[in-house]
Design a protein around this motif. Structure first.
Motif, PDB file in Angstrom:
ATOM      1  N   GLY A   1       0.819  -1.215   0.000  1.00  0.00           N
ATOM      2  CA  GLY A   1       0.000   0.000   0.000  1.00  0.00           C
ATOM      3  C   GLY A   1       0.846   1.255   0.000  1.00  0.00           C
ATOM      4  N   GLU A   2       1.908   1.250   0.796  1.00  0.00           N
ATOM      5  CA  GLU A   2       2.812   2.404   0.863  1.00  0.00           C
ATOM      6  C   GLU A   2       3.432   2.675  -0.504  1.00  0.00           C
ATOM      7  OE1 GLU A   2       3.851   5.470   2.788  1.00  0.00           O
ATOM      8  OE2 GLU A   2       3.623   3.894   4.298  1.00  0.00           O
ATOM      9  N   LEU A   3       3.921   1.624  -1.145  1.00  0.00           N
ATOM     10  CA  LEU A   3       4.529   1.787  -2.471  1.00  0.00           C
ATOM     11  C   LEU A   3       3.494   2.250  -3.493  1.00  0.00           C
ATOM     12  CD1 LEU A   3       6.875  -1.326  -2.475  1.00  0.00           C
ATOM     13  CD2 LEU A   3       7.526   1.082  -2.209  1.00  0.00           C
ATOM     14  N   ALA A   4       2.276   1.768  -3.385  1.00  0.00           N
ATOM     15  CA  ALA A   4       1.223   2.209  -4.306  1.00  0.00           C
ATOM     16  C   ALA A   4       0.975   3.706  -4.148  1.00  0.00           C
ATOM     17  CB  ALA A   4      -0.064   1.421  -4.066  1.00  0.00           C
ATOM     18  N   LEU A   5       1.012   4.216  -2.924  1.00  0.00           N
ATOM     19  CA  LEU A   5       0.787   5.649  -2.716  1.00  0.00           C
ATOM     20  C   LEU A   5       1.913   6.518  -3.266  1.00  0.00           C
ATOM     21  CD1 LEU A   5      -0.864   5.822   0.804  1.00  0.00           C
ATOM     22  CD2 LEU A   5      -1.834   6.614  -1.358  1.00  0.00           C
ATOM     23  N   MET A   6       3.033   5.913  -3.626  1.00  0.00           N
ATOM     24  CA  MET A   6       4.119   6.660  -4.265  1.00  0.00           C
ATOM     25  C   MET A   6       3.982   6.669  -5.784  1.00  0.00           C
ATOM     26  SD  MET A   6       7.453   5.594  -2.080  1.00  0.00           S
ATOM     27  CE  MET A   6       7.196   5.004  -0.408  1.00  0.00           C
ATOM     28  N   ASP A   7       3.060   5.903  -6.321  1.00  0.00           N
ATOM     29  CA  ASP A   7       2.845   5.811  -7.767  1.00  0.00           C
ATOM     30  C   ASP A   7       2.068   7.039  -8.236  1.00  0.00           C
ATOM     31  OD1 ASP A   7       1.599   5.269 -10.300  1.00  0.00           O
ATOM     32  OD2 ASP A   7       1.841   3.127  -9.935  1.00  0.00           O
ATOM     33  N   PRO A   8       2.593   7.795  -9.194  1.00  0.00           N
ATOM     34  CA  PRO A   8       1.899   8.992  -9.664  1.00  0.00           C
ATOM     35  C   PRO A   8       0.459   8.740 -10.125  1.00  0.00           C
ATOM     36  CG  PRO A   8       4.105   8.930 -10.572  1.00  0.00           C
ATOM     37  CD  PRO A   8       3.880   7.611  -9.880  1.00  0.00           C
TER      38      PRO A   8
ATOM     39  N   TRP B   1      -6.108  -2.850   3.700  1.00  0.00           N
ATOM     40  CA  TRP B   1      -5.166  -2.050   4.478  1.00  0.00           C
ATOM     41  C   TRP B   1      -5.215  -0.599   4.022  1.00  0.00           C
ATOM     42  CZ3 TRP B   1      -2.556  -3.512   8.711  1.00  0.00           C
ATOM     43  CH2 TRP B   1      -2.578  -4.870   9.009  1.00  0.00           C
ATOM     44  N   ARG B   2      -5.263   0.310   5.003  1.00  0.00           N
ATOM     45  CA  ARG B   2      -5.307   1.747   4.719  1.00  0.00           C
ATOM     46  C   ARG B   2      -4.352   2.489   5.656  1.00  0.00           C
ATOM     47  NH1 ARG B   2     -11.633   3.348   3.930  1.00  0.00           N
ATOM     48  NH2 ARG B   2     -11.897   2.305   1.957  1.00  0.00           N
ATOM     49  N   MET B   3      -3.756   3.547   5.126  1.00  0.00           N
ATOM     50  CA  MET B   3      -2.866   4.366   5.938  1.00  0.00           C
ATOM     51  C   MET B   3      -3.706   5.197   6.905  1.00  0.00           C
ATOM     52  SD  MET B   3      -0.118   7.306   4.848  1.00  0.00           S
ATOM     53  CE  MET B   3       0.998   6.258   3.934  1.00  0.00           C
ATOM     54  N   TYR B   4      -3.412   5.041   8.189  1.00  0.00           N
ATOM     55  CA  TYR B   4      -4.138   5.734   9.247  1.00  0.00           C
ATOM     56  C   TYR B   4      -3.408   7.013   9.670  1.00  0.00           C
ATOM     57  CZ  TYR B   4      -6.011   6.526  13.935  1.00  0.00           C
ATOM     58  OH  TYR B   4      -6.558   7.088  15.060  1.00  0.00           O
ATOM     59  N   HIS B   5      -2.088   6.951   9.732  1.00  0.00           N
ATOM     60  CA  HIS B   5      -1.292   8.112  10.159  1.00  0.00           C
ATOM     61  C   HIS B   5       0.027   8.125   9.398  1.00  0.00           C
ATOM     62  CE1 HIS B   5       1.410  10.532  12.718  1.00  0.00           C
ATOM     63  NE2 HIS B   5       0.319  11.203  12.969  1.00  0.00           N
ATOM     64  N   HIS B   6       0.495   9.328   9.079  1.00  0.00           N
ATOM     65  CA  HIS B   6       1.773   9.470   8.379  1.00  0.00           C
ATOM     66  C   HIS B   6       2.508  10.669   8.949  1.00  0.00           C
ATOM     67  CE1 HIS B   6       4.345  10.860   4.938  1.00  0.00           C
ATOM     68  NE2 HIS B   6       4.734   9.617   5.103  1.00  0.00           N
ATOM     69  N   GLN B   7       3.798  10.485   9.177  1.00  0.00           N
ATOM     70  CA  GLN B   7       4.676  11.563   9.644  1.00  0.00           C
ATOM     71  C   GLN B   7       5.875  11.605   8.712  1.00  0.00           C
ATOM     72  OE1 GLN B   7       4.874  13.717  12.584  1.00  0.00           O
ATOM     73  NE2 GLN B   7       6.576  14.553  11.414  1.00  0.00           N
ATOM     74  N   ALA B   8       6.213  12.791   8.220  1.00  0.00           N
ATOM     75  CA  ALA B   8       7.385  12.956   7.350  1.00  0.00           C
ATOM     76  C   ALA B   8       8.298  14.019   7.970  1.00  0.00           C
ATOM     77  CB  ALA B   8       6.961  13.386   5.951  1.00  0.00           C
ATOM     78  N   THR B   9       9.594  13.767   7.893  1.00  0.00           N
ATOM     79  CA  THR B   9      10.582  14.719   8.388  1.00  0.00           C
ATOM     80  C   THR B   9      11.652  14.895   7.319  1.00  0.00           C
ATOM     81  OG1 THR B   9      10.205  13.962  10.649  1.00  0.00           O
ATOM     82  CG2 THR B   9      12.215  15.233  10.240  1.00  0.00           C
ATOM     83  N   ARG B  10      11.818  16.117   6.845  1.00  0.00           N
ATOM     84  CA  ARG B  10      12.852  16.388   5.854  1.00  0.00           C
ATOM     85  C   ARG B  10      14.222  16.276   6.496  1.00  0.00           C
ATOM     86  NH1 ARG B  10       9.706  21.346   3.203  1.00  0.00           N
ATOM     87  NH2 ARG B  10       8.213  20.091   2.054  1.00  0.00           N
TER      88      ARG B  10
END
Length: 128
Positions: A14-21, A113-122
């Motif tokens: 699922g994570e990789l799919a969300l990176m697909d344009p 499966w679904r993304m419930y929470h995401h945190q990103a840090t540059r």
């Protein structure tokens, strides 16, 4: 393959799919991968909810088939409980490097499966 390993594998897919344009550009497809209670704290510190993210995702970097694509690395996960997986990884998008943490939960019925929470840090240039 045991159930915990399969849960992690499905969350990673699922994570990789969300990176697909193609997925990112489609409210319908992205909506199937984001939990209705989804919350993100992005690399800028901005907080986004399910509706906000679905509205803005097509315009985010990495959403154009002609533009730069996310290059994930060090993708790993752990099953926290039945139906709950935590993933960590890094991405590169052009020169920008970001560390990510996401929580995936299994929906009822056919929701999958679904993304419930995401945190990103540059990650600042030159930092390991």
């Amino acid at each position: 393959m045991d159930e915990a390993t399969d849960d992690v594998r499905q969350a990673i897919a699922g994570e990789l799919a969300l990176m697909d344009p193609r997925i990112r550009a489609s409210r319908e497809f992205a909506g199937r991968l984001l939990d209705p209670e989804f919350v993100e704290v992005g690399g800028s510190g901005r907080r986004s909810t399910y509706e906000v993210m679905l509205g803005e995702l097509p315009g985010h970097p990495g959403s154009s088939p002609d533009g730069p694509r996310y290059e994930p690395s060090d993708l790993s996960g752990v099953r926290l409980a039945p139906g709950l997986v935590h993933l960590t990884f890094e991405t590169r998008l052009g020169e920008r490097r970001t560390r990510h943490s996401s929580i995936w939960r299994k929906g009822d019925g056919d929701a999958g499966w679904r993304m419930y929470h995401h945190q990103a840090t540059r990650v600042p240039a030159g930092m390991e």
